[in-house]
Scaffold this active site. Structure first.
Site, PDB file in Angstrom:
ATOM      1  N   ASP A 411      37.589  42.509  39.836  1.00  0.00           N
ATOM      2  CA  ASP A 411      37.894  42.564  41.265  1.00  0.00           C
ATOM      3  C   ASP A 411      39.188  41.780  41.519  1.00  0.00           C
ATOM      4  O   ASP A 411      39.223  40.554  41.357  1.00  0.00           O
ATOM      5  CB  ASP A 411      36.700  41.933  42.023  1.00  0.00           C
ATOM      6  CG  ASP A 411      36.844  42.011  43.532  1.00  0.00           C
ATOM      7  OD1 ASP A 411      37.979  42.154  44.008  1.00  0.00           O
ATOM      8  OD2 ASP A 411      35.802  41.916  44.209  1.00  0.00           O
ATOM      9  N   HIS A 412      40.209  42.505  41.935  1.00  0.00           N
ATOM     10  CA  HIS A 412      41.531  41.869  42.061  1.00  0.00           C
ATOM     11  C   HIS A 412      41.602  40.894  43.235  1.00  0.00           C
ATOM     12  O   HIS A 412      42.562  40.149  43.376  1.00  0.00           O
ATOM     13  CB  HIS A 412      42.603  42.950  42.202  1.00  0.00           C
ATOM     14  CG  HIS A 412      43.928  42.545  41.602  1.00  0.00           C
ATOM     15  ND1 HIS A 412      44.305  41.231  41.435  1.00  0.00           N
ATOM     16  CD2 HIS A 412      44.947  43.289  41.108  1.00  0.00           C
ATOM     17  CE1 HIS A 412      45.499  41.178  40.893  1.00  0.00           C
ATOM     18  NE2 HIS A 412      45.918  42.408  40.673  1.00  0.00           N
ATOM     19  N   ARG A 413      40.580  40.873  44.091  1.00  0.00           N
ATOM     20  CA  ARG A 413      40.577  39.894  45.180  1.00  0.00           C
ATOM     21  C   ARG A 413      40.218  38.512  44.654  1.00  0.00           C
ATOM     22  O   ARG A 413      40.537  37.491  45.262  1.00  0.00           O
ATOM     23  CB  ARG A 413      39.558  40.286  46.264  1.00  0.00           C
ATOM     24  CG  ARG A 413      39.889  41.588  46.955  1.00  0.00           C
ATOM     25  CD  ARG A 413      38.722  42.044  47.804  1.00  0.00           C
ATOM     26  NE  ARG A 413      37.514  42.216  47.018  1.00  0.00           N
ATOM     27  CZ  ARG A 413      36.328  42.536  47.516  1.00  0.00           C
ATOM     28  NH1 ARG A 413      36.193  42.705  48.815  1.00  0.00           N
ATOM     29  NH2 ARG A 413      35.278  42.696  46.735  1.00  0.00           N
TER      30      ARG A 413
END
Ligand code: CAO
Length: 439
Positions: A411-413
């Site tokens: 998850d790039h967040r």
């Protein structure tokens, strides 16, 4: 002679206030021992609550939509009195229907780093606050919030217009197929999760024009899992990094271990070794053992890892707890037990909850790299392909090595690319030389 007995909800794990989604019997009906009485739905599974013995339902104390917990009264039942029986009947542990699946595989993308990111047409500001609160249970409100579905725009089909899960699903389907538009889409306003107003409607095709077809209803599990997968895919900015691990020595070690432990009846699998490796990697890279909660990251200090298991009823994800505290043999033994229970449809909700990270192995089946979908609220998942012998250049010559393809979706967040690269490199190096796990 007969007596009147209470039928109460048995131990259903940590779940409380779960919704009754189906009542399967009516007053006056004769039921046999083990016959399902009601179906409740948790966020992980639907569970049928059976009768503990045969009898006749005298009164039903629940209706669809009621919330029940362990001990809640479901019905009064007339049963033939057995000598010495003094206590009220309590239904035994329920046998859960297969769990909602939250993992899936997208067709292998080209081996590029960034998987396509799609924003949801439904991810827009909820409009509930503007008017009267729609009539829906808290779990449906939660579902709608998670999917970004404006409940005010749904007409409930239940009693007094109550909005059910089916209503929400049908709304999503109609929006996705272009048969309905949300208010935000009508107003052509970019949705909070990204503007999608320009999307074409879903193609409507009469397939029979091209040849014979057969239509099948989606199973209940697929409907639920589909909503989960859709949410996870559109709400999580996925990236997948691929890596190759040289498992030549590890495989030889595994074969050796299995010879030694043959008599103990435990098969040490590659997946058990991967579990152990990932537990160490999660400790070393805490950002992967986390969940996103609003503007905070929850870093977990426990290491529970789920593994995708293919069963006749669909895909389920049993979770092995405290993998960091267990040896590979114990993990392998537990995994075999959980896999067998999964195949028999006997996993309980507690055995499928609490995971921090998941592994999806298609290695026993085939294929190389793929893009596993993150199992929210986890932030990463490791996909495992089938190992194969490749010639690897050692500086002088090509030597045959057993190479395992790995695909890590993250998850790039929460995680950035450098951390994902390091995580993958650590996993690959540890698999190449298992001694590294002790460092
Ligand atoms: N590469 C090559 N061979 C592999 C392998 C790999 N990565 N992983 C396993 N194998 C081989 C094993 O060596 C074994 O071969 P033998 O029978 O000759 O010993 C065989 O495949 C079976 O392996 P296993 O007993 O270790 O079982 P498994 O770990 O492959 O599978 C489980 C267990 C539960 C993961 C499996 O039953 C399953 O359900 N797989 C499908 C999971 C799935 O659908 N994932 C996709 C989810 S969508 O995101």
């Amino acid at each position: 002679m007969s007596t009147l007995q209470e039928i109460r909800v048995p131990d259903i794990g940590d779940y409380k206030e779960v919704d009754i989604i189906e009542v399967l019997v009516s007053p006056g009906e004769s039921v046999v021992d083990g016959q399902s009485l009601v179906v409740v739905e948790t966020d992980k599974a639907s569970i049928e609550i059976p009768a503990a013995q045969a009898g006749v339902i005298k009164t039903l104390n629940v209706v669809v939509g009621d919330k029940i917990s362990e001990g809640s009264l479901i019905a009064m039942m007339e049963v033939a009195a057995a000598p010495g029986m003094a206590n009220p009947v309590t239904a035994p542990l329920p046998e859960p229907a297969p769990a909602a699946v939250t993992l899936s595989v997208e067709p292998p993308a080209q081996p590029v780093e960034h998987a396509p990111v799609v924003a949801s047409p439904l991810a827009q500001e909820l409009t509930e606050a503007k008017g009267e609160l729609p009539f829906a249970s808290p779990s449906i409100r939660k579902l709608a919030r998670e999917l970004g579905v404006p409940l005010t725009e749904i007409r409930g089909t239940g009693v007094r217009g109550r909005i059910s899960r089916a209503d929400v699903e049908s709304f999503i389907k109609r929006v996705m197929t272009g048969q309905a538009q949300t208010e935000a889409q009508k107003a052509n306003t970019p949705a909070a999760g990204g503007g999608l107003s320009g999307l074409l409607p879903w193609p409507q095709v009469d397939f029979t024009r091209f040849g014979p077809v057969e239509r099948q209803d989606l199973s209940r599990i697929k409907k639920i899992s589909g909503a989960n997968l859709h949410r996870n895919w559109v709400m999580i900015p996925h990236v997948t990094n691929h890596e190759d691990a040289d498992i030549t020595e590890l495989e030889a070690f595994r074969v050796q271990l299995n010879k030694e432990h043959e008599k103990a009846g435990v098969k040490v699998t590659l997946l058990a070794l991967l579990m152990k490796t990932c537990a160490v990697a999660l400790k070393k890279f805490p950002g992967f053992n986390a969940s996103l909660d609003g503007e905070q990251i929850v870093l977990k200090q426990y290491f529970h890892i789920g593994f995708a298991a293919d069963t006749p009823n669909g895909l389920v994800v049993p979770v092995i707890r405290d993998v960091d505290q267990k040896g590979v043999i114990a993990i392998a033994r537990e995994m075999a037990q959980l896999s067998a229970k999964a195949r028999d449809g006997k996993l309980g909700p507690a055995e499928m909850s609490g995971g921090c990270f998941s592994i999806s192995s298609l290695g026993g089946i085939g294929g190389t790299y793929f893009t596993p979908i993150i199992n929210a609220p986890e932030v990463a998942i490791l996909g495992v392909g089938k190992s194969s012998t490749r010639l690897v250049w050692n500086g002088k010559e090509g030597v045959p090595r057993l190479i395992l393809p790995l695909s890590l979706s993250w998850d790039h967040r929460v995680i950035d690319g450098a951390a994902a690269g390091r995580f993958n490199a650590f996993v690959a190096q540890s698999l190449a030389d298992f001694r590294r796990l002790m460092l």
